[in-house]
Design a protein around this motif. Structure first.
Motif, PDB file in Angstrom:
ATOM      1  N   LYS A   1      32.006 -25.314-105.042  1.00 56.98           N
ATOM      2  CA  LYS A   1      33.223 -24.758-105.642  1.00 56.98           C
ATOM      3  C   LYS A   1      33.107 -24.658-107.161  1.00 56.98           C
ATOM      4  O   LYS A   1      34.107 -24.712-107.879  1.00 56.98           O
TER       5      LYS A   1
ATOM      6  N   ARG B   1      26.426 -20.749-105.319  1.00 57.64           N
ATOM      7  CA  ARG B   1      27.710 -21.432-105.137  1.00 57.64           C
ATOM      8  C   ARG B   1      28.069 -21.491-103.657  1.00 57.64           C
ATOM      9  O   ARG B   1      27.852 -20.527-102.916  1.00 57.64           O
TER      10      ARG B   1
ATOM     11  N   GLU C   1      31.324 -22.973-100.921  1.00 54.02           N
ATOM     12  CA  GLU C   1      32.723 -23.393-100.896  1.00 54.02           C
ATOM     13  C   GLU C   1      32.927 -24.649-100.055  1.00 54.02           C
ATOM     14  O   GLU C   1      33.897 -25.374-100.238  1.00 54.02           O
TER      15      GLU C   1
END
Length: 207
Positions: free
Chosen positions: A190, A196, A198
């Protein structure tokens, strides 16, 4: 940037990555420290921005003896009150399945955290996490904590691996800075990184 090939180990941050300690435990400690230092209340969003290095945030305007005394009070307050609020820590639902999935793929796991061993280890032990890691690096194991690369470099030394053989996962900008300085591929949970994600469990299909 693609994930490097021939990854042999994954190093993980603890607070905010494996366990949910910031919204509860660390927020309570932060508020207590503000009172201890006779400082004005601060918004939770400000705290979360500086979580992991809030001691530096609170003392950034101080210098010399005043800064040293303030840092001492912060350390003393944390050591005195941390265990009183350990019940405010929870484990993310995908933490253990992720660790099991990575181990099943033959990857070695390690952790690095700016929290001292005598506080962090009982916390992760509460959730049965230490058995998944070959090594765990804590505050005071090195001279400089994150965002300095020292913790990651020590983990590499203990694992007997090169930076190119490892991925580091963390949830803060300081994690990114430390990884970059150590030459390690960084996956931000995040948060921005070489890549990246989540949710932590996304890493299992990526490696």
């Amino acid at each position: 940037m693609r994930i490097p090939k021939q990854i042999k180990a994954i190093i993980l941050d603890i607070d905010g990555t494996l366990i949910d300690s910031e919204d509860g435990l660390w927020w309570v400690l932060f508020q207590g420290i503000l009172k201890e230092l006779n400082m004005q209340p601060q918004k939770k969003s400000t705290f979360l921005t500086h979580a992991g290095e809030f001691s530096r945030h609170l003392t950034r305007s101080l210098s010399g003896k005043a800064k040293k005394e303030a840092m001492g009070k912060i350390r003393e307050y944390i050591h005195k009150n941390y265990m009183k609020h350990i019940n405010k820590v929870s484990i993310f639902s995908d933490t253990i399945p992720t660790l099991k999935g990575l181990k099943k793929k033959g990857l070695t796991l390690a952790t690095v955290t700016n929290t001292p061993r005598n506080l962090s280890f009982p916390t992760v032990q509460k959730f049965g996490l230490p058995k998944y890691f070959k090594t765990m690096v804590f505050r005071y194991d090195v001279k400089k904590i994150k965002p300095a690369p020292d913790m990651l470099l020590l983990a590499l030394k203990r694992l007997n691996l090169k930076a190119s053989q490892v991925i580091y996962i963390g949830d803060k900008h300081t994690d990114k800075i430390a990884a970059r300085a150590a030459g390690i591929y960084f996956i931000g949970l995040k948060t921005a990184g070489n890549k990246r994600i989540e949710r932590l469990n996304q890493i299992v299909k990526m490696v």
